[in-house]
Design an enzyme around this catalytic site. Structure first.
Site, PDB file in Angstrom:
ATOM      1  CD  GLU A  75     -88.286  -9.911 117.761  1.00 22.51           C
ATOM      2  OE1 GLU A  75     -87.150  -9.868 117.265  1.00 22.51           O
ATOM      3  OE2 GLU A  75     -89.083 -10.826 117.534  1.00 22.51           O
ATOM      4  CD  GLU A  83     -92.572 -10.396 114.503  1.00 25.65           C
ATOM      5  OE1 GLU A  83     -91.688 -11.248 114.260  1.00 25.65           O
ATOM      6  OE2 GLU A  83     -92.341  -9.177 114.542  1.00 25.65           O
TER       7      GLU A  83
HETATM    8  C1  BGC Z   1     -88.724  -9.926 113.749  1.00 34.52           C
HETATM    9  C2  BGC Z   1     -89.105  -9.882 112.291  1.00 34.52           C
HETATM   10  C3  BGC Z   1     -88.404 -11.006 111.552  1.00 34.52           C
HETATM   11  C4  BGC Z   1     -88.870 -12.322 112.128  1.00 34.52           C
HETATM   12  C5  BGC Z   1     -88.282 -13.546 111.455  1.00 34.52           C
HETATM   13  C6  BGC Z   1     -88.688 -11.309 114.337  1.00 34.52           C
HETATM   14  O1  BGC Z   1     -87.581 -11.405 115.163  1.00 34.52           O
HETATM   15  O2  BGC Z   1     -89.536  -9.067 114.482  1.00 34.52           O
HETATM   16  O3  BGC Z   1     -88.801  -8.635 111.765  1.00 34.52           O
HETATM   17  O4  BGC Z   1     -88.585 -10.961 110.179  1.00 34.52           O
HETATM   18  O5  BGC Z   1     -88.542 -12.379 113.486  1.00 34.52           O
HETATM   19  O6  BGC Z   1     -86.902 -13.595 111.619  1.00 34.52           O
END
Ligand code: BGC
Length: 454
Positions: A163, A359
């Site tokens: 990101e 993610e």
């Molecule tokens: C990030 C993580 C973060 C998650 C939840 C993402 O933007 O890569 O490190 O914990 O979102 O906020």
């Protein structure tokens, strides 16, 4: 078509969020060590000093993943654990730690997916201007080359940056994340340009030092949009919103998917970015274009939610207000399962690369129940709904190769500290004890069935 038999069912974490051992075995300081130690930056003054203590408990975590049937673990390397000053002298104890982790994963039949950089810049490099310094792509080249030399005999999948959107907008835009700066447009676009090159030099370093053919990409994020109605005009409006600026602010420019991905894949700035911010944008030299547009193997995207839009009379996207009482996660993010349908579809259509959802997940108000277990029905429902949409996209022809739940463990949620719990596994931060939440059992079942019953 459903999930391919090789579909990558994974879970993800990041070094500063889970490792702990912030001052052990020769690790150098990074910007999050410094930022979180300063008053007022993180909820209740929490720091990642101990985190989930994965540095000492990695074997247990690997065992838990094995139990769950997880096929891939996406984790990040702490740059300052490997190169305490960012460049120069190698900390062999840090390299050894990652070697042990990688070996344990492979032994458990879990494929390591390594992120080189998830926001924990060595503090020594920050003192030289961090990502503002035009030498930063070369610092990253040195680090990435070393990682390829030391780990790519066993690691086949690498992400350069996690990101860059947040690095820029939160680290140097509103100052919510380390290093906590608020820059003006000249610096802002300079950092952005440097980050594009950092990524490209990282790809070159990996490929030039690889011990076997690697799969390389980025783990990106950005504003994703879905059509409010089931009609072609709304679908087109959602697509335009995903790949276009939604307003004039510097902050939202960073969330425009095309702002990052068009330079990487097409070697040029999007027209609307050029129009609005042209006077601040460094001109791309031919030499830099070659660096920035290094061929990638996939499009990695972190996806949490999307914004519904409809088309106005001119076909322009207009945000649709959410109804009162719209479902929201513990930290207030809207629950919008359709993001895993539309996000990968739009990305695949435009950039024509296989997609990984690098993610996806949510924070819930989890605690240990009287029966000693952690029940998280909200997360179970979320998982079902989001994976169902992902499956639908795959049946409609989107090439999605993998899904990484965020997160394997509850962990240090940046400026929210330990307040937010995103894990499939509960962590008691007083003792380090892990308790599998109900959702981890559901995920185990979904993996075992390869998503057949979603
Ligand atoms: C990030 C993580 C973060 C998650 C939840 C993402 O933007 O890569 O490190 O914990 O979102 O906020």
């Amino acid at each position: 078509m459903s999930f391919n038999k090789d579909f990558v069912w994974g879970a993800a974490t990041a070094s500063y969020q889970v490792e702990g051992a912030a001052f052990e075995d020769g690790k150098g300081l990074n910007i999050w060590d410094v930022f979180s130690s300063e008053e007022g930056h993180v909820y209740e003054g929490h720091t990642g000093e101990t985190g989930c203590d994965q540095y000492h408990r990695y074997k247990e975590d690997v065992q838990l993943m094995k139990e769950m049937g997880i096929r891939a673990y996406r984790f990040s390397l702490s740059w300052s654990r490997i190169l305490p000053e960012g460049t120069g002298k190698v900390n062999e104890a840090g390299v050894d730690y990652y070697n042990r982790l990688i070996d344990a994963l492979l032994e458990a039949g879990i494929e390591p997916y390594v992120t080189l950089y998830h926001w924990d810049l060595p503090y020594a490099l920050h003192l030289q201007g961090g990502w503002m310094n035009p030498a930063s792509p070369e610092w990253f080249y040195e680090y990435a080359a070393l990682c390829a030399q030391r780990f790519s005999d066993r690691v086949r999948f690498f992400f350069t940056l996690n990101e860059p959107q947040c690095i820029l907008a939160l680290g140097y835009g509103n100052g919510e994340h380390a290093p906590g700066l608020k820059t003006g447009p000249n610096d802002y676009f300079r950092i952005w340009y440097n980050l594009l090159k950092v990524h490209g030099r990282g790809v070159q370093a990996l490929r030039e030092n690889q011990k076997q053919p690697l799969q390389v990409g980025m783990a990106s994020c950005g504003g994703l949009f879905s059509p409010a109605g089931e009609n072609a005009a709304d679908v087109e409006a959602a697509r335009r919103a995903t790949f276009g600026l939604m307003d004039d602010s510097l902050f939202s420019a960073a969330w425009d998917v095309a702002f990052w991905a068009d330079p990487l894949f097409f070697g040029r700035y999007p027209e609307d970015v050029q129009e609005k911010f042209g006077k601040y944008l460094p001109a791309i030299t031919e030499e830099d274009r070659a660096v920035i547009t290094q061929p990638l193997d996939f499009f990695g995207m972190n996806m949490y939610n999307c914004v519904p839009v409809r088309a106005d009379e001119k076909g322009d996207p207009v945000r649709v207000k959410r109804y009162d009482g719209f479902p929201r996660t513990a930290n207030g993010w809207p629950a919008t399962p359709e993001v895993t349908y539309w996000g990968p579809k739009f990305l695949y259509e435009r950039y024509k690369k296989p997609v990984y959802v690098t993610e996806n997940g949510l924070s819930c108000h989890d605690w240990v129940s009287v029966d000693g277990k952690v029940h998280d029905p909200g997360r179970e429902d979320f998982l079902r709904r989001y994976l169902k949409e992902l499956k639908k996209g795959i049946s409609d022809g989107t090439d999605v190769r993998g899904y990484f739940a965020w997160s394997l463990l509850d962990n240090f949620e940046w400026s929210a500290g330990y307040k937010e719990r995103f894990g499939l596994i509960y962590v008691d931060y007083r003792t380090g004890e892990r308790i599998r939440k109900d959702s981890s059992r559901l995920y185990q079942q979904i993996i075992a069935e390869n998503g057949e019953n979603l």
